[in-house]
Every structure is written in C-alpha cells, then in structure tokens.
Design a protein around this motif. Sequence first.
Motif, short mmCIF file in Angstrom:
data_model
loop_
_atom_site.label_atom_id
_atom_site.label_comp_id
_atom_site.label_asym_id
_atom_site.label_seq_id
_atom_site.Cartn_x
_atom_site.Cartn_y
_atom_site.Cartn_z
N ILE A 1 53.74 35.52 39.67
CA ILE A 1 54.56 36.56 39.09
C ILE A 1 53.78 37.86 38.97
N ALA A 2 52.59 37.76 38.43
CA ALA A 2 51.78 38.94 38.19
C ALA A 2 50.31 38.59 38.24
N ARG A 3 49.51 39.57 38.61
CA ARG A 3 48.06 39.39 38.69
C ARG A 3 47.39 40.61 38.08
N TYR A 4 46.36 40.34 37.28
CA TYR A 4 45.58 41.42 36.69
C TYR A 4 44.12 41.21 37.06
N THR A 5 43.56 42.15 37.80
CA THR A 5 42.17 42.06 38.24
C THR A 5 41.26 42.69 37.20
N LEU A 6 40.26 41.92 36.77
CA LEU A 6 39.32 42.41 35.75
C LEU A 6 38.17 43.12 36.46
N SER A 7 38.30 44.41 36.60
CA SER A 7 37.35 45.15 37.42
C SER A 7 36.11 45.60 36.64
N SER A 8 36.19 45.56 35.32
CA SER A 8 35.11 46.17 34.55
C SER A 8 33.93 45.23 34.39
N GLN A 9 32.83 45.59 35.04
CA GLN A 9 31.58 44.89 34.77
C GLN A 9 30.89 45.64 33.64
N GLY A 10 29.92 45.01 33.01
CA GLY A 10 29.25 45.67 31.90
C GLY A 10 28.49 44.67 31.06
N SER A 11 28.04 45.12 29.91
CA SER A 11 27.17 44.30 29.07
C SER A 11 27.96 43.41 28.12
N HIS A 12 29.31 43.40 28.24
CA HIS A 12 30.11 42.55 27.37
C HIS A 12 30.06 41.09 27.85
#
Length: 199
Positions: free
Chosen positions: A148-159
């Motif tokens: 139905i839907a896809r969300y790409t987690l693009s944020s790399q970082g120190s989290h």
Amino acid sequence: MAISLQKGQKISLTKDSGAALTKVIMGLGWDAKKTAGGGLMKGFFGGGGASESIDLDASCVMFNEQNKLVDTVWFKQLKSRDGSILHTGDNRTGDGDGDDEQIIVLLEKVPSDVKSLVFTVNSFTNQTFNAVENAYCRLVDGVNNTEIARYTLSSQGSHTAQIMAKVYRHNGEWKMHAIGENGNGRTIDSLLPQIVVHL
C-alpha cells in the motif's frame, strides 16, 4: 500502485473500492552499511566491502484515546495481549532481501479503546544509524499481499532509534502517518517518552 510516503505525510487505509482494510503488515528492512576495505590482513581474510551485523528491532506500541500505553509488541512479547497484533520474530542481522521483520495487525480485532499504533525501530546493538543503509518501512494489505505504502528512512546520523510511522483511527477510519523522527534507546522502553510527543 504503492504510495511512496514523504516524512509527515498521511494517507487513508481505505481501499479504492471504499472497503476498509482488515489485515495489514508493517514490514521493516535494512542493511548494514558496507565498510571500506583495505589493509593487508583484511586481504588475507577476504576483507574489503565487509559489513558488520546490526540488530535492529521493530516494535508496535498501542495507545488509547488519552495517549496512555495499552500494550507493546516487540521481541520480548511477540503478540499483543488482545491477540490483534503479531510480531513474526527477531532478525538480528538485517541480511537478505525483503523485509527483515514484520508486524501483522488485524485491524478489526484492535480493541475499540485503542486509538493509535506507533511503529518504531531500535538499534539493540547500540550502533547508530550511520551504520545502517537502505532502511524502510512498508505497509502491505495482508489479505492480497499488495504493498500500500512505503516510507524510506533516508536519515543516517548518530541516533539509535527511529519513530517510523503511526496507524491511527480518525472519524471511524484507519489512517497512516509517516513520522520519521530520530530517537535514541536500545529498547522500546527508553523510546516511549519520545513517542508520546507524536501522538
């Protein structure tokens, strides 16, 4: 055709026919970032472009109308107490194609006092998202297995965690909200105060 969600975007989970979805699957996938090769010893042991395993954990947290915690589905509790949500099991590496972890939601069985389901991911091995790539969450119609839907987690970082998405009731129908906020914590417990802000 699946919708590619942007951060903050909201969509309805009603089918084109007007019928409501009854069973959805939240799939999570990721890869450990390849490390640059090099060095004589690495050459001897097949090094170069290697990646270390990363144990990301998907969780689903259930909240009521008062934004109080009702239940949590994660690797220590693979099924909600009411039986409406099922985690298919812990993947400790992220190896392979497709979803690494899945959480199945039987929307018709979710208790009426539950307003929102928040999906998160934590780095149990405490590596930051700088060591993660190709991370995504996707919502699948569990009846016909169509995305139905896809969300790409693009944020790399120190989290070390991400509050990915929320599936919630609004005026009698289910909707999805791509949250995509960074967080910190090895387990869902330490992430809870950060989740409440987005309810």
